[in-house]
Design an enzyme around this catalytic site. Structure first.
Site, PDB file in Angstrom:
ATOM      1  N   THR A 129      -0.807  10.323   2.256  1.00 48.00           N
ATOM      2  CA  THR A 129      -0.760  10.501   0.806  1.00 48.00           C
ATOM      3  C   THR A 129      -1.195  11.901   0.382  1.00 48.00           C
ATOM      4  OG1 THR A 129      -1.821   9.764  -1.239  1.00 48.00           O
ATOM      5  CG2 THR A 129      -3.092   9.480   0.756  1.00 48.00           C
ATOM      6  N   ASP A 130      -0.735  12.333  -0.791  1.00 47.06           N
ATOM      7  CA  ASP A 130      -1.195  13.623  -1.329  1.00 47.06           C
ATOM      8  C   ASP A 130      -2.653  13.552  -1.793  1.00 47.06           C
ATOM      9  OD1 ASP A 130      -0.836  12.060  -3.619  1.00 47.06           O
ATOM     10  OD2 ASP A 130       0.536  13.446  -4.615  1.00 47.06           O
ATOM     11  N   GLU A 131      -3.197  12.319  -1.913  1.00 41.41           N
ATOM     12  CA  GLU A 131      -4.569  12.196  -2.431  1.00 41.41           C
ATOM     13  C   GLU A 131      -5.603  12.794  -1.479  1.00 41.41           C
ATOM     14  OE1 GLU A 131      -5.700   8.533  -4.242  1.00 41.41           O
ATOM     15  OE2 GLU A 131      -3.736   8.231  -5.142  1.00 41.41           O
ATOM     16  N   TYR A 154     -10.456   5.306  -0.861  1.00 40.41           N
ATOM     17  CA  TYR A 154      -9.083   5.206  -0.342  1.00 40.41           C
ATOM     18  C   TYR A 154      -8.650   6.537   0.277  1.00 40.41           C
ATOM     19  CZ  TYR A 154      -3.973   5.595  -0.434  1.00 40.41           C
ATOM     20  OH  TYR A 154      -2.675   5.855  -0.095  1.00 40.41           O
ATOM     21  N   LYS A 158      -7.752   7.559   4.197  1.00 35.44           N
ATOM     22  CA  LYS A 158      -6.455   8.110   4.625  1.00 35.44           C
ATOM     23  C   LYS A 158      -6.667   9.487   5.279  1.00 35.44           C
ATOM     24  CE  LYS A 158      -2.801   6.625   4.065  1.00 35.44           C
ATOM     25  NZ  LYS A 158      -1.965   5.676   4.873  1.00 35.44           N
ATOM     26  N   TYR A 344     -10.068  -5.753 -15.383  1.00 32.39           N
ATOM     27  CA  TYR A 344      -9.785  -5.301 -16.747  1.00 32.39           C
ATOM     28  C   TYR A 344     -10.569  -5.997 -17.858  1.00 32.39           C
ATOM     29  CZ  TYR A 344      -5.952  -2.739 -14.610  1.00 32.39           C
ATOM     30  OH  TYR A 344      -5.232  -1.881 -13.829  1.00 32.39           O
TER      31      TYR A 344
HETATM   32  P1  NAD Z   1       1.275  -1.722  -0.020  1.00 30.90           P
HETATM   33  O1  NAD Z   1      -0.145  -1.999  -0.375  1.00 30.90           O
HETATM   34  O2  NAD Z   1       2.350  -2.138  -0.949  1.00 30.90           O
HETATM   35  O3  NAD Z   1       1.618  -2.380   1.390  1.00 30.90           O
HETATM   36  C1  NAD Z   1       0.738  -2.295   2.490  1.00 30.90           C
HETATM   37  C2  NAD Z   1       1.235  -3.249   3.566  1.00 30.90           C
HETATM   38  O4  NAD Z   1       0.332  -3.149   4.688  1.00 30.90           O
HETATM   39  C3  NAD Z   1       1.244  -4.713   3.121  1.00 30.90           C
HETATM   40  O5  NAD Z   1       2.437  -5.336   3.548  1.00 30.90           O
HETATM   41  C4  NAD Z   1       0.033  -5.309   3.846  1.00 30.90           C
HETATM   42  O6  NAD Z   1       0.190  -6.690   4.140  1.00 30.90           O
HETATM   43  C5  NAD Z   1      -0.012  -4.467   5.110  1.00 30.90           C
HETATM   44  N1  NAD Z   1      -1.357  -4.421   5.688  1.00 30.90           N
HETATM   45  C6  NAD Z   1      -2.523  -4.166   5.034  1.00 30.90           C
HETATM   46  N2  NAD Z   1      -3.562  -4.240   5.906  1.00 30.90           N
HETATM   47  C7  NAD Z   1      -3.027  -4.528   7.129  1.00 30.90           C
HETATM   48  C8  NAD Z   1      -3.580  -4.731   8.423  1.00 30.90           C
HETATM   49  N3  NAD Z   1      -4.905  -4.661   8.622  1.00 30.90           N
HETATM   50  N4  NAD Z   1      -2.749  -5.000   9.452  1.00 30.90           N
HETATM   51  C9  NAD Z   1      -1.398  -5.083   9.247  1.00 30.90           C
HETATM   52  N5  NAD Z   1      -0.827  -4.936   8.040  1.00 30.90           N
HETATM   53  C10 NAD Z   1      -1.627  -4.653   6.993  1.00 30.90           C
HETATM   54  O7  NAD Z   1       1.333  -0.152   0.275  1.00 30.90           O
HETATM   55  P2  NAD Z   1       2.484   0.893  -0.054  1.00 30.90           P
HETATM   56  O8  NAD Z   1       2.318   1.354  -1.438  1.00 30.90           O
HETATM   57  O9  NAD Z   1       3.764   0.354   0.404  1.00 30.90           O
HETATM   58  O10 NAD Z   1       2.028   2.090   0.902  1.00 30.90           O
HETATM   59  C11 NAD Z   1       2.472   2.155   2.239  1.00 30.90           C
HETATM   60  C12 NAD Z   1       1.846   3.376   2.895  1.00 30.90           C
HETATM   61  O11 NAD Z   1       2.212   4.546   2.179  1.00 30.90           O
HETATM   62  C13 NAD Z   1       0.326   3.360   2.923  1.00 30.90           C
HETATM   63  O12 NAD Z   1      -0.108   3.914   4.143  1.00 30.90           O
HETATM   64  C14 NAD Z   1      -0.069   4.248   1.765  1.00 30.90           C
HETATM   65  O13 NAD Z   1      -1.322   4.863   1.991  1.00 30.90           O
HETATM   66  C15 NAD Z   1       1.048   5.259   1.794  1.00 30.90           C
HETATM   67  N6  NAD Z   1       1.353   5.880   0.498  1.00 30.90           N
HETATM   68  C16 NAD Z   1       1.699   5.108  -0.581  1.00 30.90           C
HETATM   69  C17 NAD Z   1       2.036   5.730  -1.783  1.00 30.90           C
HETATM   70  C18 NAD Z   1       2.440   4.943  -3.013  1.00 30.90           C
HETATM   71  O14 NAD Z   1       2.670   5.542  -4.059  1.00 30.90           O
HETATM   72  N7  NAD Z   1       2.575   3.626  -2.940  1.00 30.90           N
HETATM   73  C19 NAD Z   1       2.012   7.129  -1.874  1.00 30.90           C
HETATM   74  C20 NAD Z   1       1.588   7.868  -0.761  1.00 30.90           C
HETATM   75  C21 NAD Z   1       1.302   7.243   0.424  1.00 30.90           C
HETATM   76  O1  DAU Z   2      -0.558   9.898  -4.950  1.00 30.32           O
HETATM   77  C1  DAU Z   2      -0.210   8.925  -4.010  1.00 30.32           C
HETATM   78  C2  DAU Z   2      -0.997   7.651  -4.285  1.00 30.32           C
HETATM   79  O2  DAU Z   2      -0.439   7.077  -5.457  1.00 30.32           O
HETATM   80  C3  DAU Z   2      -0.940   6.659  -3.130  1.00 30.32           C
HETATM   81  O3  DAU Z   2      -1.562   7.214  -1.998  1.00 30.32           O
HETATM   82  C4  DAU Z   2      -1.616   5.336  -3.515  1.00 30.32           C
HETATM   83  O4  DAU Z   2      -1.459   4.389  -2.463  1.00 30.32           O
HETATM   84  C5  DAU Z   2      -0.968   4.810  -4.775  1.00 30.32           C
HETATM   85  O5  DAU Z   2      -1.637   3.647  -5.190  1.00 30.32           O
HETATM   86  C6  DAU Z   2      -1.015   5.860  -5.887  1.00 30.32           C
HETATM   87  O6  DAU Z   2      -2.366   6.095  -6.326  1.00 30.32           O
HETATM   88  P1  DAU Z   2      -2.740   6.268  -7.882  1.00 30.32           P
HETATM   89  O7  DAU Z   2      -4.163   5.961  -8.066  1.00 30.32           O
HETATM   90  O8  DAU Z   2      -2.247   7.577  -8.393  1.00 30.32           O
HETATM   91  O9  DAU Z   2      -1.775   5.120  -8.507  1.00 30.32           O
HETATM   92  P2  DAU Z   2      -2.042   4.022  -9.650  1.00 30.32           P
HETATM   93  O10 DAU Z   2      -0.719   3.387  -9.912  1.00 30.32           O
HETATM   94  O11 DAU Z   2      -3.179   3.139  -9.328  1.00 30.32           O
HETATM   95  O12 DAU Z   2      -2.444   4.905 -10.905  1.00 30.32           O
HETATM   96  C7  DAU Z   2      -1.584   5.914 -11.412  1.00 30.32           C
HETATM   97  C8  DAU Z   2      -2.310   6.596 -12.561  1.00 30.32           C
HETATM   98  O13 DAU Z   2      -2.417   5.662 -13.645  1.00 30.32           O
HETATM   99  C9  DAU Z   2      -3.726   7.007 -12.235  1.00 30.32           C
HETATM  100  O14 DAU Z   2      -4.027   8.232 -12.887  1.00 30.32           O
HETATM  101  C10 DAU Z   2      -4.582   5.897 -12.801  1.00 30.32           C
HETATM  102  C11 DAU Z   2      -3.783   5.433 -13.997  1.00 30.32           C
HETATM  103  N1  DAU Z   2      -3.900   3.998 -14.328  1.00 30.32           N
HETATM  104  C12 DAU Z   2      -3.684   3.097 -13.347  1.00 30.32           C
HETATM  105  C13 DAU Z   2      -3.770   1.736 -13.611  1.00 30.32           C
HETATM  106  C14 DAU Z   2      -3.567   0.717 -12.510  1.00 30.32           C
HETATM  107  C15 DAU Z   2      -4.163   3.606 -15.643  1.00 30.32           C
HETATM  108  O15 DAU Z   2      -4.324   4.448 -16.535  1.00 30.32           O
HETATM  109  N2  DAU Z   2      -4.240   2.260 -15.900  1.00 30.32           N
HETATM  110  C16 DAU Z   2      -4.067   1.305 -14.944  1.00 30.32           C
HETATM  111  O16 DAU Z   2      -4.186   0.098 -15.262  1.00 30.32           O
END
Ligand code: NAD
Ligand code: DAU
Length: 347
Positions: A129-131, A154, A158, A344
């Protein structure tokens, strides 16, 4: 070729699995997933009967199981997506993130290191992730060698896993690749994340919670664009390299939520505008201000680029959630309600 995809029942993972199963019928795709609250086999209904698709319910923290699976299948490639992924949950329960994201990744790395003998043709691809780069001010972009500065449990978990992956390359010569991407959006995202949560709340006429003043900025990447980048990096990316993937598409949270409201108003044909549901709530602890990615390396070296039309992709995404009522209802029943209440109710 046998490919292990971890976390393939999650949001991004299910898109990756579907893409590889359909596009590469000669590959055998093994989806390993623990099926946590975020993992859902309903996300893969359309490929579950494919002859090159195999599901394994397992936990990456379970070292013995991971080692025996590697010994049995001797996978040719790994695309590692399994993770605890929600920042808010990492603030209330960091331990789960440390176990899955760090220990789980270490187990996969150790299995690959010990069981793979000739690694010339292998790929261990870690999705990150970019985080990990921390929080930007109003200007600037993350590049591949921006110093790590994770600020939430988180992102720290990562970052730890990224460091382990690079260390195994340097120390043991493991053939690794890493990509760090921005916020994904699209179908099948669990409605704890901003976009599907807002759509679900509009649908149920519930308040739309905006953390702080809504001025935080995220860069939004369409999940199918991310999948194309993953395919390119897996097949053509250089071993030991990192690629940043971004949507070139920055929005403040408040502007994004207003845009979702306007699109949803048209689709739902309601009299009261959804914007009236917007509610400013207590900010997220340590809330990163801005993420923005410079993805020129992957564009230059692998010819990838993000789709330009955000409005159309957001519109398509909103339609998907409104049309897939059964999916949305099933993932928001039971434990989701308890989570929502805790997260919430007193904010
Ligand atoms: P998600 O939470 O939707 O899915 C995660 C999956 O991993 C689920 O199917 C869960 O059952 C499985 N999992 C969790 N713990 C596990 C374990 N101990 N063993 C086996 N499986 C397990 O996540 P996502 O949003 O699809 O993200 C996927 C990957 O991409 C992650 O590594 C996340 O850090 C990375 N990522 C996500 C985003 C985003 O915006 N969603 C952005 C950047 C990077
Ligand atoms: O940048 C990549 C990351 O993006 C991934 O690595 C993470 O797995 C993914 O969850 C996501 O993280 P964020 O924290 O940016 O995503 P989230 O959807 O939780 O929140 C997006 C923005 O919205 C953040 O600034 C927080 C805000 N937010 C989020 C929620 C859930 C709100 O204002 N209200 C909310 O209820």
């Amino acid at each position: 070729m046998k490919i292990l995809i971890t976390g393939g029942a999650g949001f991004i993972g299910s898109h990756v699995v579907r893409h590889f199963v359909n596009k590469y019928p000669d590959y055998q795709i093994y989806n390993l997933d623990k099926l946590t609250y975020a993992g859902n086999l309903e996300n893969l209904k359309d490929v579950e009967q494919a002859s090159n698709y195999h599901f394994i319910k397992a936990d990456i923290v379970d070292k013995d199981t991971i080692f025996s699976l590697f010994a049995e299948h001797r996978f040719d490639g790994v695309i590692h997506l399994a993770a605890e992924s929600h920042v808010d949950r990492s603030i209330s329960n960091p331990t789960e993130f440390i176990m899955t994201n760090i220990v789980g990744t270490a187990n996969l790395l150790n299995a690959a290191r010990e069981i793979w003998d000739n690694t010339d043709e292998k790929v261990f691809y870690h999705i990150s992730t970019d985080e990990v780069y921390g929080s930007l001010g109003e200007t600037g972009y993350f590049v591949e060698d921006t110093p790590y500065d994770p600020r939430s449990p988180y992102s720290a978990s990562k970052a730890s896993s990224d460091h382990l992956v690079r260390a195994y390359h340097e120390t043991y010569g493991l053939p690794v690749k890493i990509s760090n991407c921005s916020n994904n959006f699209g179908a099948f995202q669990f409605p704890e994340k901003l976009i599907p949560l807002i759509i679900n709340n509009i649908k149920h006429n519930k308040p739309l919670p905006i953390y702080g003043e809504g001025k935080n900025i995220r860069d939004w990447l369409f999940v199918e664009d991310h999948v194309q980048a993953i395919d390119l990096i897996f097949h053509q990316g250089k071993s030991g390299e990192t690629y940043n993937i971004g949507g070139n598409n920055e929005w403040t949270n408040i502007d994004l939520v207003k845009k979702i409201c306007q699109i949803a108003d048209k689709k739902l044909n309601r009299n009261t505008p959804a914007e009236s549901l917007i509610t400013f709530v207590k900010d997220r602890a340590g809330h990163d201000l801005r993420y923005a990615i410079d993805s020129s390396k992957i564009q230059r070296e692998l010819g990838w680029k993000p789709s330009p039309d955000f409005d159309a992709l957001l519109d398509k995404t909103i339609s998907w959630y409104l049309e897939n009522e059964q999916w949305l209802n099933s993932v928001t029943s039971g434990n989701y309600q308890k989570y929502y209440e805790k997260q919430y109710a007193k904010r």
